[in-house]
Design a protein around this motif. Structure first.
Motif, short mmCIF file in Angstrom:
data_model
loop_
_atom_site.label_atom_id
_atom_site.label_comp_id
_atom_site.label_asym_id
_atom_site.label_seq_id
_atom_site.Cartn_x
_atom_site.Cartn_y
_atom_site.Cartn_z
N GLU A 199 0.83 -1.21 0.00
CA GLU A 199 0.00 0.00 0.00
C GLU A 199 0.87 1.26 0.00
O GLU A 199 0.56 2.24 -0.70
CB GLU A 199 -0.93 -0.01 1.22
CG GLU A 199 -1.86 1.19 1.27
CD GLU A 199 -2.94 1.05 2.32
OE1 GLU A 199 -3.84 1.91 2.37
OE2 GLU A 199 -2.90 0.07 3.08
N LYS A 200 1.96 1.25 0.76
CA LYS A 200 2.86 2.40 0.79
C LYS A 200 3.46 2.68 -0.58
O LYS A 200 3.55 3.84 -1.01
CB LYS A 200 3.97 2.15 1.81
CG LYS A 200 4.96 3.30 1.94
CD LYS A 200 6.04 2.99 2.96
CE LYS A 200 7.05 4.13 3.06
NZ LYS A 200 8.13 3.83 4.04
N ASN A 203 0.78 4.18 -2.95
CA ASN A 203 0.57 5.59 -2.64
C ASN A 203 1.75 6.44 -3.11
O ASN A 203 1.57 7.59 -3.53
CB ASN A 203 0.34 5.77 -1.14
CG ASN A 203 -1.02 5.25 -0.70
OD1 ASN A 203 -1.98 5.24 -1.48
ND2 ASN A 203 -1.11 4.79 0.54
N SER A 204 2.95 5.88 -3.05
CA SER A 204 4.12 6.60 -3.52
C SER A 204 4.09 6.78 -5.03
O SER A 204 4.44 7.83 -5.56
CB SER A 204 5.39 5.83 -3.11
OG SER A 204 6.54 6.53 -3.51
N ILE A 206 1.41 6.97 -6.80
CA ILE A 206 0.39 7.99 -7.04
C ILE A 206 0.99 9.38 -6.86
O ILE A 206 0.75 10.29 -7.67
CB ILE A 206 -0.81 7.78 -6.10
CG1 ILE A 206 -1.57 6.50 -6.51
CG2 ILE A 206 -1.75 8.98 -6.13
CD1 ILE A 206 -2.65 6.08 -5.52
N LEU A 250 -6.60 -1.26 -3.09
CA LEU A 250 -5.51 -0.55 -3.74
C LEU A 250 -5.77 -0.31 -5.21
O LEU A 250 -5.41 0.74 -5.74
CB LEU A 250 -4.20 -1.32 -3.55
CG LEU A 250 -3.65 -1.31 -2.12
CD1 LEU A 250 -2.29 -1.99 -2.06
CD2 LEU A 250 -3.51 0.12 -1.60
N THR A 253 -8.00 2.58 -5.33
CA THR A 253 -7.21 3.78 -5.06
C THR A 253 -6.45 4.23 -6.30
O THR A 253 -6.44 5.42 -6.64
CB THR A 253 -6.21 3.52 -3.92
OG1 THR A 253 -6.92 3.16 -2.73
CG2 THR A 253 -5.36 4.75 -3.63
N SER A 254 -5.83 3.29 -7.00
CA SER A 254 -5.10 3.62 -8.23
C SER A 254 -6.05 4.15 -9.31
O SER A 254 -5.72 5.09 -10.02
CB SER A 254 -4.36 2.38 -8.75
OG SER A 254 -3.33 2.01 -7.88
#
Length: 339
Positions: A199-200, A203-204, A206, A250, A253-254
């Motif tokens: 997940e980290k 987000n990175s 993104i 995820l 999220t993407s």
């Protein structure tokens, strides 16, 4: 094992006039003792010990700030280079006057296969705007780096190299490259680059994609060049291998980030359905695409509404037993998201 091989490939270069900066980023293993062993034997080596681990971006920036040579290059500790690597790249850079000279890459994949990046080098030689990733496999004119205050973005742990390369490509005079000089890029499951993203890391990626779009929006780029960079930013989000435990969350999220970034495009209001982005996926990472497809194909999720349908350059086809999302004719995801 990896660090020793890496350092040996640098200290034994045929080009001897090197300034070798080794940054120990608060290592907890035997890395520091290995570095000290070489530093004691070779006066070209500058050892920098950071008190605690601050990430690869800070380590590279420390090297940039310390360097005094005409050109700068990076070699990750997992990797190694041909013994005539710097001699060939330096000679090519001097002859052409290019701010950046790239090498070919031998990429050692997780499945044991070796992939050469012949097409990548050819594209970079044709246009600087194809220099969009793998920042290590290149040398950079130091005056160019410092004049433009170019540093590896801190706080982005995945995708930082793409952001750095794109900034370099836009701001440099031009790029050149060599097809027969090799940077050996080792993919390890226990390194920062893993076959599946956390997940980290998602987000990175993104954050990196957002920063890329913000940067290209601030520069006056031709339409075709803009498409190339924008496509690269979106592909960072759309081609993502994620573990099963966080799969739906995820990928949603993407997808949401891709939609947000698409709306920030300078050309979002004028693009046609199949005009928008250069088909980068077709030539860049076929192994990654197939791996992603296999991972997602076995998931049993029920779907109602597809977030990707709101992005006009992505088409969705209904397969007999499951949904397929195809980007530029390549099946990427098998899942749609309920929103």
């Amino acid at each position: 094992e990896y660090l020793d091989r890496c350092i040996q490939s640098v200290v034994n270069q045929t080009y001897k006039n090197l300034e070798i900066i080794l940054v120990d980023d608060g290592s907890k293993d035997k890395s520091l003792s290995v570095i000290k062993k070489y530093a004691q034997k070779d006066n070209r080596i500058t050892l920098i010990e950071l008190p605690q681990n601050q990430g690869v971006s800070n380590a590279r920036n420390t090297g940039i700030d310390t360097a005094s040579g005409e050109y700068i290059s990076f070699v990750d500790p997992d990797d190694y280079v041909d013994l005539d690597y710097f001699e060939k790249l330096y000679k090519q850079a001097i002859q052409t006057g290019a701010d950046i000279c790239v090498s070919n890459i031998k990429e050692y994949m997780y499945n044991g296969k070796i992939r050469k990046h012949n097409a990548y080098v050819r594209r970079v030689r044709q246009s600087k705007h194809h220099f969009t990733h793998i920042q290590c496999a290149a040398i950079y004119k130091r005056d160019f780096i410092n004049k433009n205050n170019l540093r590896v973005p801190v706080g982005i742990t995945n995708g930082e190299d793409t952001l750095f390369c794109i900034k370099c490509a836009i701001l440099c005079n031009y790029t050149t490259g060599l097809a027969k000089s090799y940077y050996h890029y080792i993919r390890r499951t226990d390194s920062a680059e893993r076959p599946f993203y956390t997940e980290k890391q998602v987000n990175s990626r993104i954050a990196s994609a957002r920063a890329i779009v913000d940067f290209i929006n601030c520069n006056d780029l031709p339409y075709e060049v803009y498409k190339l960079y924008f496509n690269r930013a979106l592909n960072m989000l759309l081609v993502t291998n994620i573990t099963k435990t966080t799969l739906v969350h995820l990928h949603k999220t993407s997808a949401e980030a891709a939609l947000e970034i698409y709306k920030k495009s300078k050309y979002a209001h004028i693009v046609k359905h199949d005009d928008i982005f250069y088909p980068y996926l077709q030539c860049d990472d076929p192994d990654g695409l197939s791996r992603c497809a296999r991972q997602l194909a076995i998931q049993p999720y029920k779907i109602k509404v597809n977030l990707f349908k709101k992005i006009p350059f992505i088409t969705v086809k209904l397969a007999p037993k499951r949904k397929q999302i195809r980007i530029f004719g390549i099946t990427v995801f098998y899942i749609e998201y309920e929103i």
